[in-house]
Design a protein around this motif. Sequence first.
Motif, short mmCIF file in Angstrom:
data_model
loop_
_atom_site.label_atom_id
_atom_site.label_comp_id
_atom_site.label_asym_id
_atom_site.label_seq_id
_atom_site.Cartn_x
_atom_site.Cartn_y
_atom_site.Cartn_z
N TYR A 72 0.80 -1.13 -0.01
CA TYR A 72 -0.23 0.02 -0.07
C TYR A 72 0.99 1.25 0.04
O TYR A 72 1.82 1.36 0.73
CB TYR A 72 -0.98 0.03 1.28
N ASP A 76 -2.77 4.42 -3.48
CA ASP A 76 -3.71 3.48 -3.69
C ASP A 76 -4.72 3.95 -2.30
O ASP A 76 -5.67 2.97 -2.16
CB ASP A 76 -3.08 2.07 -3.31
N GLU A 80 -9.20 2.21 0.03
CA GLU A 80 -9.90 2.24 1.31
C GLU A 80 -11.50 2.28 1.30
O GLU A 80 -12.04 1.71 2.08
CB GLU A 80 -9.30 3.34 2.21
N ASN A 121 -5.80 -5.99 3.92
CA ASN A 121 -5.52 -4.47 4.58
C ASN A 121 -4.42 -4.63 5.70
O ASN A 121 -3.52 -3.87 5.52
CB ASN A 121 -6.76 -4.35 5.36
N GLY A 124 -1.30 -4.67 3.60
CA GLY A 124 -0.89 -3.68 2.76
C GLY A 124 -1.09 -4.32 1.18
O GLY A 124 -0.80 -3.30 0.33
N LEU A 126 -3.51 -4.32 -1.17
CA LEU A 126 -4.91 -3.92 -1.36
C LEU A 126 -5.59 -3.96 -2.98
O LEU A 126 -6.53 -4.10 -3.01
CB LEU A 126 -5.20 -2.37 -0.75
#
Length: 251
Positions: A72, A76, A80, A121, A124, A126
């Motif tokens: 992440y 990016d 979320e 998550n 990281g 994602l």
Amino acid sequence: MNWTLIALILAVIVPLRLYLESLKKQYKWIIDVYKCIFFAFAAVHGYIYLHDKIYYPKYFGGPGEETLFVIYTEEDSYLEELYAVGFCYHFHNALVAVLYGDTTAMIIHHIVTLGLIVASNLTGILRIGGMVLLVHNIPDVFISLVKAVKNSGIAPLVYTTAILAIIMWPVFRLYFLGRLTYDTYENLHFSPAAHFGFVFGLSALVVLHSFWYVKLLNIFFNYKSSGKVYDSSEYAEVKAHKEMKKEKKKE
């Protein structure tokens, strides 16, 4: 994940879902209409965010110039939002399953999906999660739609929505999810534990979706022969009951 956004979404959809559940006996279609709207929003939302990204895979029609397995970064951060929507849906669906009951396969699906969302998550990773959520949401629009219209008595409408669901499910839930699972197997090198966990979790989803696709086909062919929508167990019971009536008449 954006926990403030998650809390806000849950504060809206949990009371709404519980209220709709209370109306389900009176309006059998109401939960499926709700799900259809939710998945349509989630699918469009996900596509808008992902389709023009440099890592959007070639087998989705994208450039595929970067890997999905990048840790992440601030670039990016939009992911979320996708994660918040996906987490909230599966969390509130799991909550409803606990309160009102559900099939074992569906409960396993909720657990595996929530586990993958939280794990990706925490690690990281994602981008792959965003793609998995997208391929989940698109066919669910059509599954929810066919469930909503199944008792309408309008055969052409039921057939049309069912055929769309039968086409969309293997394309997204089997082929594209299978490609993403293989991509994960080949290209995720974060750690041996992460590699095993993500490949195992995604493979479990593919197996569950294959199982459900067989059931979906069974329900469709049962509808063709009976004119009513039964799941597999209901259809077996109805068929056995008819056979018993025939035997009594012969006697």
